[in-house]
Design an enzyme around this catalytic site. Structure first.
Site, PDB file in Angstrom:
ATOM      1  CG  HIS A  14      -1.946   1.069   1.239  1.00  0.00           C
ATOM      2  ND1 HIS A  14      -3.133   0.956   1.925  1.00  0.00           N
ATOM      3  CD2 HIS A  14      -1.972   2.308   0.659  1.00  0.00           C
ATOM      4  CE1 HIS A  14      -3.831   2.075   1.782  1.00  0.00           C
ATOM      5  NE2 HIS A  14      -3.129   2.915   1.027  1.00  0.00           N
ATOM      6  CG  HIS A  16      -1.164   6.130  -2.664  1.00  0.00           C
ATOM      7  ND1 HIS A  16      -2.289   5.935  -3.429  1.00  0.00           N
ATOM      8  CD2 HIS A  16      -1.481   5.695  -1.413  1.00  0.00           C
ATOM      9  CE1 HIS A  16      -3.254   5.420  -2.683  1.00  0.00           C
ATOM     10  NE2 HIS A  16      -2.791   5.256  -1.450  1.00  0.00           N
ATOM     11  CD  GLU A 199      -7.623   6.639   4.086  1.00  0.00           C
ATOM     12  OE1 GLU A 199      -8.109   6.670   2.950  1.00  0.00           O
ATOM     13  OE2 GLU A 199      -6.486   7.112   4.365  1.00  0.00           O
ATOM     14  CG  ASP A 278      -0.004   8.905   0.444  1.00  0.00           C
ATOM     15  OD1 ASP A 278       0.117   8.855  -0.791  1.00  0.00           O
ATOM     16  OD2 ASP A 278      -1.040   8.535   1.042  1.00  0.00           O
TER      17      ASP A 278
END
Ligand code: ADE
Ligand code: ZN
Length: 336
Positions: A14, A16, A199, A278
């Protein structure tokens, strides 16, 4: 000294790639491409890293991504991430990217994919990292845009340049069922299916991602705990949840890491993995997430290795590669 948890071999599921854009690179690429930024300096950018929720983060994330214009930009971004991730133990990565964020600015889809894929190929040759690219649809754009994006990438999907599809961006207000037909078409192309769910949205987003989108993994999924029947379903099916602890703290899903439901998820028998989401925005890469979790919850090294084993089990790596990675984790445990 390198932290032991940086040396623990692991898969990142996971991540980005646009979320690995460090502020120094934002400014370097802005200069390369002659782009005027809405930030004055690296310090100004860093000063904006306080988010009340998902949306203010996404606003900064998309505002920064405008510096990505040419194939080489995507290559440089991914190469920098892969080098850093390798230094934190990543041996396999299934990398998210947001093509619509770039094509709507006039960037060619092939340039995005070619740049990222070239960096992955080089990281495989030079660092031994395996993995693939997962194309994420922006759920707050019209579904027609997702269909058009999928159709445009289908030759590259069939060529194996993309291994799956995902769903990200603003969750609340954009339930998974909107994308039922898009995901059916993606499955027809042989693509794996994952989606962000639970989320900021409730457990019904997780259920919809399983039932309508036929997802093989759920990204985040922490709000599944609000529904005991769903927890039982996830335990029984062992559908993995890609949890991102530092992200959830930064986006105020919990107020401190100590309040994160990770221990409860593990006690419930869920297949949970640790990931960075991120990292430029949330204060750490994947090894930093592992360290924060161990420090906060007092998990043993064996428990941390079990989380790394989960990341391998939850990956889309072929069986032979999974066996190699499991052996590498076992070697780390044996050396402790
Ligand atoms: N895009 C990048 N990071 C994201 C996140 N944590 N949730 C939803 N969309 C995202
Ligand atoms: Zn994410």
């Amino acid at each position: 000294m390198t932290p032991a948890l940086y040396e623990l071999p692991k898969a990142e599921l996971h991540l980005h790639i646009e979320g690995t854009l460090e502020p120094e690179m934002v400014f370097a690429l802005a200069e390369r491409n002659g782009i005027e930024l809405p930030f004055e300096s690296v310090d100004d950018w860093k000063g904006r890293l306080q988010f009340a929720s998902l949306q203010p983060f996404l606003d900064l994330y998309f505002a920064s991504s405008i510096v990505l214009r040419q194939e080489q930009d995507f290559y440089d971004l991914a190469a920098a991430y892969l080098t850093k991730a390798h230094g934190q133990g990543v041996r396999h990565v299934e990398m998210f990217f947001d093509p619509q964020a770039h094509t709507q600015r006039g960037v060619a889809l092939d340039d995005v994919i070619t740049g990222l894929k070239r960096a992955m190929d080089d990281a495989h040759a030079e660092l031994g990292i395996t993995g693939g690219l997962i194309l994420c649809f922006l759920r707050d754009l019209p579904v027609e845009s997702a269909f058009a994006t999928l159709d445009a990438v289908s030759p590259r999907a069939l060529a194996g340049d993309i291994i799956g599809v995902g769903l990200d961006s603003t969750e609340v207000g954009y339930p998974p069922e909107i994308f039922t037909e898009v995901y059916a078409r993606a499955r027809g192309l042989g693509l794996h299916c994952v989606a962000h769910a639970g989320e900021e949205g409730g457990p019904e987003f997780v259920e919809g991602s399983l039932d309508a989108l036929k997802c093989e993994r759920i990204d985040h999924g922490i709000r599944s705990l609000q529904n005991p029947a769903l927890v039982e379903r996830l335990r029984e099916s062992q559908v993995p949840l890609t949890v991102c602890p530092l992200s959830t703290v930064a986006l105020r899903g919990v107020s401190t890491l100590a309040e994160h439901p990770l221990p409860r998820m593990l006690e419930a028998g869920l297949l949970v993995t640790l990931n960075s989401d991120d990292p430029s925005y949330f204060g750490g890469y994947i090894g930093d997430n592992y360290i924060a979790v161990q420090e906060t919850f007092g998990f043993t090294d064996a428990a941390m290795a079990a989380l790394a084993m989960n990341s391998i089990a939850a990956s889309f790596a072929p069986a032979a590669r999974k066996a190699e990675l499991r052996a590498a984790v076992a070697a780390w445990v044996a050396a402790r």
